[in-house]
Design a protein around this motif. Structure first.
Motif, mmCIF file in Angstrom:
data_model
loop_
_atom_site.group_PDB
_atom_site.id
_atom_site.type_symbol
_atom_site.label_atom_id
_atom_site.label_comp_id
_atom_site.label_asym_id
_atom_site.label_seq_id
_atom_site.Cartn_x
_atom_site.Cartn_y
_atom_site.Cartn_z
ATOM 1 N N ALA A 86 8.118 0.260 7.353
ATOM 2 C CA ALA A 86 8.849 -0.971 7.685
ATOM 3 C C ALA A 86 7.914 -2.035 8.255
ATOM 4 O O ALA A 86 8.030 -3.217 7.914
ATOM 5 N N ALA A 87 6.988 -1.622 9.119
ATOM 6 C CA ALA A 87 6.042 -2.579 9.715
ATOM 7 C C ALA A 87 5.132 -3.189 8.650
ATOM 8 O O ALA A 87 4.838 -4.384 8.688
ATOM 9 N N VAL A 88 4.699 -2.370 7.699
ATOM 10 C CA VAL A 88 3.828 -2.876 6.631
ATOM 11 C C VAL A 88 4.593 -3.846 5.743
ATOM 12 O O VAL A 88 4.109 -4.929 5.417
ATOM 13 N N PRO A 105 0.827 -1.208 0.000
ATOM 14 C CA PRO A 105 0.000 0.000 0.000
ATOM 15 C C PRO A 105 0.861 1.259 0.000
ATOM 16 O O PRO A 105 1.845 1.346 0.731
ATOM 17 N N SER A 106 0.467 2.220 -0.830
ATOM 18 C CA SER A 106 1.217 3.468 -0.867
ATOM 19 C C SER A 106 0.432 4.518 -0.094
ATOM 20 O O SER A 106 -0.795 4.506 -0.061
ATOM 21 N N GLY A 107 1.121 5.379 0.543
ATOM 22 C CA GLY A 107 0.476 6.409 1.352
ATOM 23 C C GLY A 107 0.361 5.964 2.796
ATOM 24 O O GLY A 107 0.085 4.796 3.096
ATOM 25 N N THR A 108 0.580 6.892 3.683
ATOM 26 C CA THR A 108 0.580 6.580 5.110
ATOM 27 C C THR A 108 -0.796 6.142 5.601
ATOM 28 O O THR A 108 -0.903 5.215 6.406
ATOM 29 N N GLU A 109 -1.853 6.768 5.107
ATOM 30 C CA GLU A 109 -3.196 6.384 5.545
ATOM 31 C C GLU A 109 -3.522 4.943 5.169
ATOM 32 O O GLU A 109 -4.053 4.182 5.987
ATOM 33 N N ALA A 110 -3.219 4.555 3.955
ATOM 34 C CA ALA A 110 -3.479 3.181 3.513
ATOM 35 C C ALA A 110 -2.644 2.196 4.322
ATOM 36 O O ALA A 110 -3.127 1.108 4.671
ATOM 37 N N LEU A 132 -3.966 -1.674 10.983
ATOM 38 C CA LEU A 132 -5.133 -1.857 11.837
ATOM 39 C C LEU A 132 -5.885 -3.135 11.473
ATOM 40 O O LEU A 132 -6.328 -3.879 12.359
ATOM 41 N N ARG A 133 -6.019 -3.410 10.179
ATOM 42 C CA ARG A 133 -6.715 -4.626 9.737
ATOM 43 C C ARG A 133 -5.953 -5.876 10.192
ATOM 44 O O ARG A 133 -6.558 -6.838 10.673
#
Length: 185
Positions: A74-76, A18-23, A29-30
């Motif tokens: 990094a977490a994503v 996912p690109s973008g911090t919100e995504a 969260l999911r």
């Protein structure tokens, strides 16, 4: 991240991260069942900070800083497509992979010799043993230089030495990597 690490990452993904911090925050969260506390623990911030990042209330939202954005990314990346990554890695370690690269490649020779290292575009199939060694080095936190050494030895064996049938004792140079892409079948 160096070119080799980026190439390995691209090879282990079937969909883009996912690109973008919100995504990325929505993804985290999911993954953690909607728990801002769990996401906060992963990112090393307070639960209230994560709540400020994801709130829908106008004026209450606070964007994460550059250090937090890097931690979120990094977490994503660490959690993105774990089963697919494991399957592709196992396939590469069992059957090998194909390396596509453009880099300075050759073997050490006298000045003016035609086999001095020069920029070459190479597509070469490498064995599962090389994949295992490369992934083990990456998992151990080895830098780009160590990964270059592994690929130089493997490419030298497969490309110059024709899988051990000729050119024994040749010192291979593999530097200045412009790109490195891996194909896992």
């Amino acid at each position: 991240m160096g070119e080799i690490a980026l190439g390995l990452e691209r090879a282990l993904l079937t969909r883009p991260v996912p690109s973008g911090t919100e995504a990325r925050l929505r993804f985290l969260l999911r993954v953690h069942g909607g728990s801002t506390r769990a996401v906060a623990a992963v990112l090393g911030v307070s639960q209230r900070t994560v709540q400020r990042w994801v709130t829908k209330k106008p004026g209450a939202r606070r964007p994460p800083g550059p250090a937090q954005v890097a931690a979120i990314e990094a977490a994503v990346r660490e959690r993105w497509q774990p089963q697919i990554r494991a399957r592709l890695r196992a396939r590469a370690e069992a059957g090998g992979f194909v390396l596509h690269t453009r880099a300075r490649f050759g073997f050490a020779a006298g000045v003016g010799a035609s086999d001095d290292p020069r920029v070459r575009r190479i597509t070469q199939r490498l064995s599962g043993e090389v994949a295992r060694e490369l992934f083990a080095a990456r998992d151990a936190g080895a830098g780009e230089q160590r990964q270059l050494m592994i690929l130089a030895r493997a490419l030298g064996h497969a490309y110059f030495r024709d899988d051990g049938r000729r050119a024994h004792g040749v010192h291979v140079a593999f530097t200045d990597v412009e790109f490195a892409d891996f194909s896992i079948r």
